[in-house]
Design an enzyme around this catalytic site. Structure first.
Site, mmCIF file in Angstrom:
data_model
loop_
_atom_site.group_PDB
_atom_site.id
_atom_site.type_symbol
_atom_site.label_atom_id
_atom_site.label_comp_id
_atom_site.label_asym_id
_atom_site.label_seq_id
_atom_site.Cartn_x
_atom_site.Cartn_y
_atom_site.Cartn_z
ATOM 1 N N SER A 1 0.829 -1.266 0.137
ATOM 2 C CA SER A 1 -0.088 0.263 -0.069
ATOM 3 C C SER A 1 1.028 1.133 -0.205
ATOM 4 C CB SER A 1 -0.960 -0.039 1.265
ATOM 5 O OG SER A 1 -1.427 1.135 1.400
ATOM 6 N N TYR B 1 -0.946 -0.600 10.354
ATOM 7 C CA TYR B 1 -1.299 -0.817 9.296
ATOM 8 C C TYR B 1 0.037 -0.576 8.422
ATOM 9 C CZ TYR B 1 -3.330 -1.061 4.696
ATOM 10 O OH TYR B 1 -3.736 -1.101 3.382
ATOM 11 N N LYS C 1 2.595 -2.468 5.835
ATOM 12 C CA LYS C 1 2.811 -2.403 4.414
ATOM 13 C C LYS C 1 4.022 -2.113 3.992
ATOM 14 C CE LYS C 1 -1.135 -3.803 3.488
ATOM 15 N NZ LYS C 1 -1.396 -4.993 2.481
#
Length: 189
Positions: free
Chosen positions: A38, A65, A69
């Site tokens: 991402s 998160y 990533k």
């Protein structure tokens, strides 16, 4: 087990699955591995001494998160190095912001703020799959193994995602965290 949910789901699970499939991928070469990363990797901060533990702070879920990533982009980088000459290539991809029920656990009072943005600016699942499909099927991408793609184009990731030493450290720590031991050499099936 003490690992954060995002780090387990987004990195450790994929790292372990890739390791378990490597022998098969090599026997079927040429083959490709596509790791869904991402653009959020830009806010990632990996600290080898606290790897996999939830980060502190009020935005810990978001930071977790982003960290996972960043781990995805670094995983692709190190995997490509270790697989050089095997005809197995790998790519980290940013699918775009995709409406995959990402905000399903958002507090009810926040949903009216997020849902209109999702409908207006997020891609549907078919649009989100395009870069992954591109990296899985496009001829001539082999020379870009280990690189980062977004919108079906080669992109330069954030500087920490280009840190070979951090990629190697993450690899070795990930092997230990998933119980593969780790010799520091080639990928182990």
């Amino acid at each position: 087990d003490g690992f954060s949910l995002s780090f387990q789901v987004n990195h450790l699970g994929h790292f372990l699955l890739t390791q378990l499939l490597l022998e098969r991928l090599q026997s079927c070469a040429p083959s490709r591995i596509v790791i869904v990363a991402s653009r959020a990797h830009c806010a990632g901060r990996l600290h080898p001494d606290t790897l996999g533990r939830p980060p502190p702070g009020p935005l810990s879920a978001f930071q977790d998160y982003c960290d996972s990533k960043l781990a995805n982009v670094l995983h692709a980088r190190e995997l490509a190095t270790r697989l050089e000459g095997t005809q197995v290539t790998c790519y980290a991809v940013h699918p775009g912001f995709v409406n995959t029920e990402l905000f399903r656990h958002t507090p009810l009072w926040l949903k009216p703020l997020f849902l209109p943005l999702v409908w207006l600016f997020f891609r549907d699942a078919a649009e989100g799959a395009q870069t992954s499909l591109h990296c899985a099927t496009q001829e001539g991408l082999e020379r870009f193994s280990g690189r980062y793609f977004a919108d079906c184009r080669l992109q330069e990731p954030w500087p920490p995602a280009r840190d070979d030493r951090l990629a190697r450290t993450l690899w070795e720590a990930s092997e230990k965290l998933v119980g593969l031991g780790g010799s520091g050499g080639s990928p182990s099936p």
